[in-house]
Design a protein around this motif. Structure first.
Motif, PDB file in Angstrom:
ATOM      1  N   ARG A 323      20.185  29.005 -11.015  1.00  0.00           N
ATOM      2  CA  ARG A 323      20.915  29.568 -12.157  1.00  0.00           C
ATOM      3  C   ARG A 323      21.354  28.469 -13.122  1.00  0.00           C
ATOM      4  O   ARG A 323      21.324  28.656 -14.338  1.00  0.00           O
ATOM      5  CB  ARG A 323      22.143  30.346 -11.658  1.00  0.00           C
ATOM      6  CG  ARG A 323      21.816  31.737 -11.125  1.00  0.00           C
ATOM      7  CD  ARG A 323      23.088  32.512 -10.795  1.00  0.00           C
ATOM      8  NE  ARG A 323      23.648  32.108  -9.510  1.00  0.00           N
ATOM      9  CZ  ARG A 323      24.831  32.511  -9.055  1.00  0.00           C
ATOM     10  NH1 ARG A 323      25.592  33.321  -9.812  1.00  0.00           N
ATOM     11  NH2 ARG A 323      25.267  32.128  -7.877  1.00  0.00           N
ATOM     12  N   GLU A 326      18.729  27.373 -15.534  1.00  0.00           N
ATOM     13  CA  GLU A 326      18.500  28.257 -16.674  1.00  0.00           C
ATOM     14  C   GLU A 326      19.348  27.858 -17.878  1.00  0.00           C
ATOM     15  O   GLU A 326      19.092  28.286 -18.993  1.00  0.00           O
ATOM     16  CB  GLU A 326      18.818  29.709 -16.278  1.00  0.00           C
ATOM     17  CG  GLU A 326      17.880  30.276 -15.216  1.00  0.00           C
ATOM     18  CD  GLU A 326      18.298  31.662 -14.756  1.00  0.00           C
ATOM     19  OE1 GLU A 326      19.305  32.190 -15.311  1.00  0.00           O
ATOM     20  OE2 GLU A 326      17.656  32.217 -13.850  1.00  0.00           O
ATOM     21  N   TYR A 434      29.842  28.717  -9.358  1.00  0.00           N
ATOM     22  CA  TYR A 434      29.025  28.820 -10.577  1.00  0.00           C
ATOM     23  C   TYR A 434      29.901  29.124 -11.791  1.00  0.00           C
ATOM     24  O   TYR A 434      29.751  28.490 -12.850  1.00  0.00           O
ATOM     25  CB  TYR A 434      27.972  29.912 -10.406  1.00  0.00           C
ATOM     26  CG  TYR A 434      27.136  30.166 -11.643  1.00  0.00           C
ATOM     27  CD1 TYR A 434      26.084  29.316 -11.970  1.00  0.00           C
ATOM     28  CD2 TYR A 434      27.408  31.251 -12.488  1.00  0.00           C
ATOM     29  CE1 TYR A 434      25.323  29.532 -13.105  1.00  0.00           C
ATOM     30  CE2 TYR A 434      26.653  31.471 -13.619  1.00  0.00           C
ATOM     31  CZ  TYR A 434      25.604  30.608 -13.935  1.00  0.00           C
ATOM     32  OH  TYR A 434      24.855  30.830 -15.065  1.00  0.00           O
TER      33      TYR A 434
END
Length: 482
Positions: A323, A326, A434
């Motif tokens: 992630r 990205e 995150y």
């Protein structure tokens, strides 16, 4: 004569696997600088950094008597930062490639190795003109010194004024071994009890030290409280709750003589809170060293330095890395540990060339380079007794993203609180981690606010001068004349 004798299995710059080595390279000199006569004793490993330090043999054929009646040791000495450092030498125990283990696991004779070390320490100290006022042991490898001294004191007046302190750097490592090794250790039978060295039928060396020390410390106030509960108590929480009268939390300091970007020998360009321009040059140099894309010069780069084990949350980073990739960020990892994690990180290097890099291993120059060159420092630890790398990251102007546990909670003021110096998340969870990283990345793009945080972080002080003062007060509270 030594007022305080520190007993440790590692000491920077001679030996180091992590924070213990850094602490022992800084705390004794800091206490000495306050007028206390200090010394350190540690094993003589086969792989030690002795550059610039001259050793001399001060005692040959020291009779240790373990594991065989005829077993002896040699004691060497050198000077370091105004203090004497002594080394216990016995080749078959300490002349190895690694200190405690290999990738295949712990050395099978670790218990015998460090029983020998603890016995040698007291055999040597008994030959001094007078006993140290305080003997301060660190972690399980040194932990039988206090119980040995406790029982020796009953029949040897030499030790009557010596007080003992044990510092727990990481309760997860307790030195737990077979009952047989207790019976061979030389401790009396009365020490084999639930109030002493026995732990579910095994010898627990750290538990014995806690039981028979005059005081026990942890390396941060928060960790001293956390280990009283089942989540962080590692099975000793009940025992520790009975010892709270002698349990103290003293926050580690940072050795700013080593970890300060304004005078760091490892950096291509030094910088300070008053002039941080050099940090950008360090970033360019770091990206080049790790063969990262030049385009990341103008993007946030995240750094991780630590053991590749569950404690340090490396699995959480692995979980969120796709992630993160990205986003327009770079990630650099420095460390070694679990072979599975090492392999997965190396696979990521192939999947994200130029944007992700892992260097398996550890060197001081690369660690300093990442602290200076990264924009954001990652520390998603499941538990952290104190942590030093986040303290270094603050001084290097690299705001950390960390779990709110132990010493991380004691040293990081979390965003968006007033005076924020970094970012924290409540528990070791990939999604929470995150979200905290993205929060940091978003603030990084707000350059004025980010620069304010960087300056606040760099101005934070966690000095060993403060910590040394707290330790001296503790020694004095025990009746020690220091």
């Amino acid at each position: 004569m030594h007022d305080v004798l520190y007993v440790t299995s590692e000491m920077y710059p001679f030996s180091k696997t992590g924070g213990l080595g850094d602490v022992m390279g800084a705390l004794p000199p800091a206490v000495h600088a306050k007028g206390v006569r200090t010394a350190v004793i540690t094993p003589f490993y086969g792989r030690m950094n002795l550059a610039g330090h001259k050793l001399r043999l001060v005692y040959s054929d020291l009779h240790v008597g373990y594991p065989w009646p005829s077993t002896t040791a040699e004691i060497y000495q050198t000077d370091y930062d105004g203090i004497s450092v002594y080394f216990v030498s016995r080749g078959e125990y300490f002349d190895r490639r690694h200190y405690y283990n290999t990738h295949n696991g712990d050395y099978f004779d670790n218990c015998e190795r460090f029983i020998f070390f603890c016995k040698a320490v007291l055999k040597w100290a008994r030959l001094l003109p007078s006993a140290p006022t305080v003997i301060h042991s660190h972690d399980w490898q040194s932990s039988l010194v206090p119980p040995y001294l406790y029982f020796d004191r009953e029949h040897d007046s030499f030790w009557k004024n010596t007080r003992t302190v044990t510092t727990i750097h990481n309760l997860a490592f307790q030195g737990r071994f077979s009952e047989r090794l207790f019976h061979e250790s030389g401790l009396p039978a009365e020490a084999w009890s639930m109030h002493g060295a026995e732990f579910y039928g095994d010898l627990n060396m750290l538990k014995a030290s806690i039981a028979y020390s005059d005081a026990v410390t942890t390396v941060s106030p928060s960790y001293a409280q956390e280990i009283l509960g089942p989540e962080f108590g590692c099975g000793l929480e009940g025992f520790l709750n009975a010892q709270t009268h002698k349990l103290y939390g003293i926050l580690n300091g940072a050795d700013y003589a080593v970890w300060d970007p304004s005078e760091d020998k490892f950096l291509p360009c030094c910088y300070s809170a008053d002039n941080v321009q050099g940090k950008q040059e360090c970033k360019k140099s770091m990206l080049s060293d790790f063969y990262m894309s030049e385009q990341l010069v103008d993007k946030p780069v995240l750094g991780f330095i630590g053991r590749l084990r569950d404690q340090k949350g490396i699995d959480l980073l692995i979980d969120i890395l796709p992630r993160l990739m990205e986003k327009e960020v770079g990630v650099i990892v420095l460390g070694e540990g679990d072979l599975g994690y090492e392999a997965r990180l190396l696979e990521f290097m192939e999947e994200y060339p130029g944007r992700f890099c892992v260097q398996v291993g550890y060197t001081e120059d690369l660690a300093h380079g990442i602290q200076a060159g990264a924009d954001i420092f990652l520390m998603p630890s499941r538990y952290e007794p104190c942590g030093l790398t986040q303290i270094y990251a603050l001084r290097f102007g690299t705001p950390p993203v960390a779990t709110a546990v132990g010493g991380l909670r004691d040293t990081i003021t979390p965003y968006p609180d007033e005076g924020a110096t970094g970012f924290t998340f409540a528990e070791p969870d990939g999604d929470l981690f995150y979200d905290a990283v993205i929060q940091a990345v978003d603030l990084w793009h707000d350059r004025p606010e980010w620069e304010k945080m960087v300056k606040r972080a760099m101005l934070k002080e966690f000095t060993w001068n403060r910590s040394a003062g707290e330790y001296i007060k503790l020694y004095q509270s025990l009746g020690a004349r220091v």
